[in-house]
Write an enzyme that holds these catalytic residues in place. Sequence first.
Site, short mmCIF file in Angstrom:
data_model
loop_
_atom_site.label_atom_id
_atom_site.label_comp_id
_atom_site.label_asym_id
_atom_site.label_seq_id
_atom_site.Cartn_x
_atom_site.Cartn_y
_atom_site.Cartn_z
N ASP A 163 29.89 102.63 7.13
CA ASP A 163 29.81 101.22 6.81
C ASP A 163 29.36 100.49 8.08
O ASP A 163 29.52 101.03 9.17
CB ASP A 163 31.21 100.78 6.37
CG ASP A 163 31.37 99.29 6.30
OD1 ASP A 163 30.62 98.69 5.53
OD2 ASP A 163 32.23 98.75 7.01
N ASP A 222 35.82 100.31 6.49
CA ASP A 222 36.99 99.50 6.87
C ASP A 222 37.42 98.47 5.83
O ASP A 222 38.59 98.17 5.72
CB ASP A 222 36.71 98.76 8.18
CG ASP A 222 35.74 97.62 7.96
OD1 ASP A 222 34.67 97.87 7.40
OD2 ASP A 222 36.08 96.48 8.32
N ASP A 278 35.06 98.97 0.80
CA ASP A 278 34.89 100.40 1.09
C ASP A 278 35.95 101.26 0.41
O ASP A 278 35.84 102.49 0.43
CB ASP A 278 34.94 100.66 2.60
CG ASP A 278 33.80 99.98 3.33
OD1 ASP A 278 32.69 99.96 2.77
OD2 ASP A 278 34.02 99.47 4.44
P1 ADP Z 1 29.74 96.14 5.32
O1 ADP Z 1 29.55 96.77 3.98
O2 ADP Z 1 28.74 96.56 6.35
O3 ADP Z 1 31.14 96.14 5.84
P2 ADP Z 1 29.96 93.53 4.14
O4 ADP Z 1 29.78 93.92 2.71
O5 ADP Z 1 31.25 93.06 4.59
O6 ADP Z 1 29.39 94.61 5.15
O7 ADP Z 1 28.80 92.52 4.41
C1 ADP Z 1 28.74 91.69 5.45
C2 ADP Z 1 28.21 90.40 4.90
O8 ADP Z 1 29.06 90.02 3.83
C3 ADP Z 1 28.26 89.29 5.87
O9 ADP Z 1 27.04 89.17 6.53
C4 ADP Z 1 28.57 88.08 5.01
O10 ADP Z 1 27.40 87.38 4.68
C5 ADP Z 1 29.14 88.63 3.74
N1 ADP Z 1 30.54 88.34 3.42
C6 ADP Z 1 31.26 89.00 2.49
N2 ADP Z 1 32.49 88.50 2.40
C7 ADP Z 1 32.58 87.51 3.31
C8 ADP Z 1 33.63 86.63 3.73
N3 ADP Z 1 34.82 86.61 3.18
N4 ADP Z 1 33.35 85.78 4.71
C9 ADP Z 1 32.14 85.79 5.30
N5 ADP Z 1 31.15 86.59 4.96
C10 ADP Z 1 31.33 87.44 3.98
MG MG Z 2 32.94 96.73 6.57
#
Ligand code: ADP
Ligand code: MG
Length: 364
Positions: free
Chosen positions: A57, A249, A253
């Site tokens: 991730d 994390d 996920d």
């Molecule tokens: P990863 O799968 O890499 O962990 P995420 O699915 O968390 O990434 O994606 C990151 C993106 O999700 C951020 O750039 C943001 O735009 C968005 N995002 C999702 N939930 C939130 C939240 N609660 N606050 C801010 N951004 C969020």
């Molecule tokens: Mg993540």
Amino acid sequence: DPVRFAEVLVVATPCPLLIATPVAFMGGMSSAAKLNVIIKDGGVLEVLARVRSAAFDKTGTLTQGKADVVDIHPSSRTATETLRLAAAAEQYSVHVFADPIVAAARAQQLELPAVTNADEVATNGVLAILAEGTVVRVGKPTFIEEATGPIDRPVLAAGETAVYVSVGEELAGVIILSDPIREQAAATVSRLRRAGVAEIAMVTGDVAPTAKSVAHAIGIDTVHAETTPQTKVEIVQGMRPRPVLMVGDGINDAPVLAAADVGIAMAGRGATVASESAAAVITSNDIARVADVAYVSRRTVQIALQSIWMGIIISVGLMLVAAFGYLPAVVGALLQEIVDLVAIVSALRALRAHTGTKRDRVRR
Ligand code: ADP
Ligand code: MG
């Protein structure tokens, strides 16, 4: 000769077979625990030792997850108002970007509007309803576009990521956060490759440009961006060669951590549902532990096999000696116990299973 027969039987001990493996695996789990990796059962080490593909991730796993608000691009609202609205909604989120946004608002001593209802829409963002009735969305561009229609996406520098904020049907503004890559991320990926992991991919919910720049910096070639919890599962299950390791994390996920052959959760900022569904949990917020535990698992399996074979070989040797009449039953009985002890002591070496690099051995 019934006596000779008994003498051979006495030294025919199955104990190394039965006991070496559990002892070695308990030792391996203990070694991992010393590295702040909690492994839920011994079988995990066995699969981990054979892992050939790995998926990571991005946000909070390859990046530090200690983001900072660096800029705000105002749209229909001012920068301050955008931050104030976003922080009001983010108070109810467990996403890694929630804390920095709330902290930035606190730092400016903004008074947050009252919220009557807030929902974390996993992987998308938060949807909050303010006391005065307006709906605030904070999160991914696609999530915001559900309310606003098509919006422009700012061009980001490396190490930056964007959080979009809408109020009603308008884009309020875009909050730019710096989310630096973990120092050990690139080293971890290359150590995994050296340990025999052939295929390494990034599976992220974030947009492609941000994902690609992080992947490029770390040395990951395969990038799957804008994934949902469900597509993460499909991607990871489709990865070859198997077994597949997933490291993640966030709440988004949790399904993929359960669906992968081995899931490792990064729980440095506290346990989430991701830690519940993963087979192993890193409690120290240190991505290098992924490679460490891969080495520990390989070493543990190696030690288990060595101990079994050592026990079997000594036992068979003693059986031959006894077959020729050189081993009285009483001596044989004693030696038999010693063979078991040797197998156990050998398996206990897994307590000190090392992690493949000098630096890590020294640090331990
Ligand atoms: P990863 O799968 O890499 O962990 P995420 O699915 O968390 O990434 O994606 C990151 C993106 O999700 C951020 O750039 C943001 O735009 C968005 N995002 C999702 N939930 C939130 C939240 N609660 N606050 C801010 N951004 C969020
Ligand atoms: Mg993540």
